[in-house]
Design a protein around this motif. Structure first.
Motif, PDB file in Angstrom:
ATOM      1  N   HIS A  62      10.936   1.516  -6.988  1.00 20.80           N
ATOM      2  CA  HIS A  62      11.747   0.303  -7.024  1.00 20.80           C
ATOM      3  C   HIS A  62      11.137  -0.714  -7.987  1.00 20.80           C
ATOM      4  N   ASP A  63      11.985  -1.440  -8.700  1.00 22.63           N
ATOM      5  CA  ASP A  63      11.495  -2.436  -9.646  1.00 22.63           C
ATOM      6  C   ASP A  63      11.301  -3.779  -8.944  1.00 22.63           C
ATOM      7  N   ASN A  64      10.801  -4.768  -9.696  1.00 21.39           N
ATOM      8  CA  ASN A  64      10.522  -6.088  -9.127  1.00 21.39           C
ATOM      9  C   ASN A  64      11.790  -6.776  -8.641  1.00 21.39           C
ATOM     10  N   THR A  65      12.897  -6.501  -9.284  1.00 14.36           N
ATOM     11  CA  THR A  65      14.168  -7.110  -8.868  1.00 14.36           C
ATOM     12  C   THR A  65      14.514  -6.732  -7.437  1.00 14.36           C
ATOM     13  N   PHE A  66      14.244  -5.475  -7.098  1.00 15.07           N
ATOM     14  CA  PHE A  66      14.515  -5.000  -5.734  1.00 15.07           C
ATOM     15  C   PHE A  66      13.686  -5.790  -4.726  1.00 15.07           C
ATOM     16  N   TYR A  67      12.383  -5.936  -5.001  1.00 13.73           N
ATOM     17  CA  TYR A  67      11.505  -6.635  -4.056  1.00 13.73           C
ATOM     18  C   TYR A  67      11.763  -8.143  -4.041  1.00 13.73           C
ATOM     19  N   ASP A  68      12.146  -8.713  -5.189  1.00 15.76           N
ATOM     20  CA  ASP A  68      12.507 -10.134  -5.209  1.00 15.76           C
ATOM     21  C   ASP A  68      13.714 -10.390  -4.319  1.00 15.76           C
ATOM     22  N   GLY A  69      14.688  -9.500  -4.385  1.00 12.41           N
ATOM     23  CA  GLY A  69      15.863  -9.629  -3.524  1.00 12.41           C
ATOM     24  C   GLY A  69      15.509  -9.503  -2.058  1.00 12.41           C
ATOM     25  N   PHE A 121      14.315   2.775   1.199  1.00 13.21           N
ATOM     26  CA  PHE A 121      13.093   2.680   0.403  1.00 13.21           C
ATOM     27  C   PHE A 121      12.608   4.082   0.042  1.00 13.21           C
ATOM     28  N   VAL A 122      12.049   4.194  -1.142  1.00 17.87           N
ATOM     29  CA  VAL A 122      11.292   5.385  -1.498  1.00 17.87           C
ATOM     30  C   VAL A 122       9.829   4.957  -1.491  1.00 17.87           C
ATOM     31  N   ASN A 123       9.084   5.386  -0.476  1.00 18.79           N
ATOM     32  CA  ASN A 123       7.681   5.004  -0.331  1.00 18.79           C
ATOM     33  C   ASN A 123       6.770   6.200  -0.557  1.00 18.79           C
ATOM     34  N   LYS A 124       5.488   5.908  -0.596  1.00 19.87           N
ATOM     35  CA  LYS A 124       4.495   6.953  -0.842  1.00 19.87           C
ATOM     36  C   LYS A 124       3.484   6.946   0.298  1.00 19.87           C
ATOM     37  N   ASN A 125       3.252   8.111   0.918  1.00 17.21           N
ATOM     38  CA  ASN A 125       2.294   8.166   2.018  1.00 17.21           C
ATOM     39  C   ASN A 125       0.864   8.299   1.488  1.00 17.21           C
ATOM     40  N   LYS A 126      -0.066   8.392   2.418  1.00 20.21           N
ATOM     41  CA  LYS A 126      -1.476   8.423   2.041  1.00 20.21           C
ATOM     42  C   LYS A 126      -1.802   9.620   1.144  1.00 20.21           C
ATOM     43  N   ILE A 140       0.832  -1.201   0.000  1.00 21.03           N
ATOM     44  CA  ILE A 140       0.000   0.000   0.000  1.00 21.03           C
ATOM     45  C   ILE A 140       0.873   1.260   0.000  1.00 21.03           C
ATOM     46  N   MET A 141       2.138   1.130   0.479  1.00 24.70           N
ATOM     47  CA  MET A 141       3.052   2.272   0.510  1.00 24.70           C
ATOM     48  C   MET A 141       4.000   2.325  -0.694  1.00 24.70           C
ATOM     49  N   ARG A 142       3.868   1.396  -1.617  1.00 20.90           N
ATOM     50  CA  ARG A 142       4.802   1.382  -2.757  1.00 20.90           C
ATOM     51  C   ARG A 142       4.662   2.641  -3.601  1.00 20.90           C
ATOM     52  N   SER A 143       5.814   3.135  -4.033  1.00 15.89           N
ATOM     53  CA  SER A 143       5.829   4.367  -4.824  1.00 15.89           C
ATOM     54  C   SER A 143       6.040   4.096  -6.309  1.00 15.89           C
ATOM     55  N   GLY A 144       6.466   2.868  -6.648  1.00 16.48           N
ATOM     56  CA  GLY A 144       6.806   2.571  -8.026  1.00 16.48           C
ATOM     57  C   GLY A 144       8.253   2.903  -8.353  1.00 16.48           C
TER      58      GLY A 144
END
Length: 522
Positions: free
Chosen positions: A288-295, A310-315, A282-286
């Motif tokens: 980071h790519d899938n490789t980052f999250y797979d790792g 992380f670069v996240n996105k708030n509400k 829910i906080m993903r900003s887009g």
């Protein structure tokens, strides 16, 4: 007079009375034999009733009463910790002691001892009957604790009185001056954690079922004490999580959020009820790519700790930088049950780092790259060239710049530098590199297909500068020197050739582009 003597005399009296009555009925009533037998049996039963009640029915009744009392005590004990164990915990322990003590008339004092490192400390005491006082010690020293542990380690109970048969060391430890002591060890996972001590004023040992009641009370108490200790520990950890400035989040194995602390709410701008049950995505900003999250998942699923930015996105949709550590939580079998993440907002730190990086890599006046970045860009561009493309260096200098400074002032000179840097930056392609080389000199590193295309590119830049306006200054022009990177050529040679080409452009009248190869024909 002894009970045995009284019993014998009563038997003789009853037998005499029965003999007199039976003889009287026999001679006075002259009943038939059958009726006479019935009357004799009736009289015998009537006269024997008190003895039957006292010696048969009353003991049976006492057994049932004792059994009922024990059952009630067991039920009462079971109800002590049904509700919240943490609420008035000390009173609950005292209540268990009271119920266990009140279930037996012989018990006068009950006390709980907890093993603390190498000594026993009295935790609670309940005095039921102070008619038989016992000065139970508040603490038992290390030497006596070791002795007592040795006695209790493989025992279910220990009963001793002030007599020659009892262990005199135990008598001394508990200061037994009258009555007896019953000790029930309290084990947790086969580890001795303490004991319950009861004083009795009777020397009669407890029945097996009575011991079971007291042992049940001992087990209830140690279970409650261990659970209470865990609850207190969890409460301490919970308060720490609530008050820490780090954003804390606990998820299940699939990343569903189960807990967040106030710092996490503050950082994400979501309320706790908006996050519980949601995935952390829910906080993903887009960013980071899938490789980052797979790792990330590969790391934490293997039981290792993941640490990253992380670069996240708030509400509200605003991006923020978070330095986060994610660890796995395992059960006693070593299986991963949850994940714990702790993070802190580093948005300001990142902004400061970027600013410092800008200061280190950018020219403060013109905001283009400074000379320090030249080697890095040069190496990157060298790796990108191929058979169809070449690396070119454009070195340009502002014509008559000293005259501009002397005539219009350094403020206007700085304005010209900024204006030309901005114009050229807009004229070049995104993959081209503009660097302020020093003073009024700039270089452009560019990859192009051939000499003709780069010559046209340089001419376009020259015309852009010459055709622009500069406040009070009538016209500003630049002279550009071109050089081409050839196989085996060093960076210093490439720059030297560009410098020579620019010198010829200046010599030929300024405001022009000159290629180094053309200088070879002069």
């Amino acid at each position: 007079m002894s009970f045995k003597t009284i019993f014998v005399k009563l038997i003789i009296i009853v037998a005499a009375i029965e003999f007199i009555l039976m003889t009287s009925f026999h001679f006075l009533l002259l009943l038939p034999p059958f009726l006479e037998l019935v009357v004799d049996v009736f009289l015998l039963a009537l006269l024997s009733t008190p003895f039957i009640y006292h010696f048969v029915l009353r003991p049976i009744e006492a057994v049932f009463i004792r059994q009922k009392k024990l059952e009630e005590s067991m039920l009462h004990l079971s109800n002590q910790f049904i509700d919240n164990i943490d609420h008035e915990f000390d009173k609950k322990l005292e209540s268990v002691l009271k119920v266990a003590s009140d279930a037996f008339n012989d018990i006068s004092v009950g006390a709980i001892y907890e093993l603390n490192d190498t000594t026993y400390r009295q935790y609670h005491r309940y005095i039921k009957n102070d008619k038989y006082p016992l000065l139970l010690p508040n603490t038992i020293d290390q030497e006596d604790t070791a002795y007592l542990n040795d006695k209790l380690q493989h025992k279910q109970s220990l009963f001793f009185c002030q007599n020659e048969d009892s262990d005199q060391h135990l008598i001394k430890i508990f200061n037994v001056k009258n009555g007896c002591i019953l000790i029930l060890p309290m084990f947790s996972r086969e580890i001795l954690e303490g004991f319950i001590c009861f004083q009795t004023f009777s020397t009669q040992e407890f029945h097996h079922d009575e011991l079971l009641i007291l042992m049940f009370a001992a087990q209830m108490i140690i279970n409650a004490m261990k659970r209470h200790a865990v609850d207190q520990q969890l409460k301490k950890y919970s308060n720490a999580l609530m008050q820490t400035g780090d954003a804390v989040c606990i998820t299940d194995k699939s990343g569903i959020i189960e807990y967040v602390n106030p710092a996490f709410e503050e950082l994400s701008k979501y309320k706790q009820n908006e996050l519980i049950g949601q995935k952390t995505s829910i906080m993903r900003s887009g960013f980071h790519d899938n490789t980052f999250y797979d790792g990330l998942w590969n790391t934490i699923e293997s039981g290792k700790q993941f640490h990253g930015d992380f670069v996240n996105k708030n509400k509200s949709g605003i991006l923020y930088h978070e330095e986060k550590t994610i660890s796995s939580i395992k059960n006693d079998e070593g299986e991963v049950t949850n994940y714990l993440s702790t993070g802190r907002d580093i948005t300001q730190r990142k902004a400061m780092e970027n600013a410092l990086r800008e200061l280190a890599t950018k020219d403060k006046l013109t905001n283009v790259f400074n000379r320090n970045q030249c080697d890095l860009f040069y190496e990157n561009l060298i790796e990108r060239i191929d058979k169809e493309h070449n690396l070119y260096l454009l070195l340009f200098d502002i014509d008559n710049f000293k005259h501009i400074n002397d005539t219009f002032g350094h403020h206007q000179g700085d304005s010209v530098l900024k204006k030309i840097a901005s114009l050229v930056q807009e004229a070049i392609r995104p993959e081209d590199i503009l660097i302020r080389w020093g003073g009024e000199e700039f270089i452009i590193m560019s990859i192009s297909e051939n000499d003709h295309s780069i010559q046209m590119f340089a001419e376009r830049i020259r015309i852009t500068v010459a055709s622009s306006t500069y406040d009070e200054i009538p016209q500003v022009t630049i002279s550009i020197g071109l050089s081409k990177h050839d196989t085996g050529m060093s960076k210093e040679m490439l720059f030297e050739q560009a410098d020579q080409a620019m010198y010829h452009a200046k010599k030929e009248g300024k405001n022009r582009v000159y290629h180094f190869r053309d200088t070879q024909t002069i």
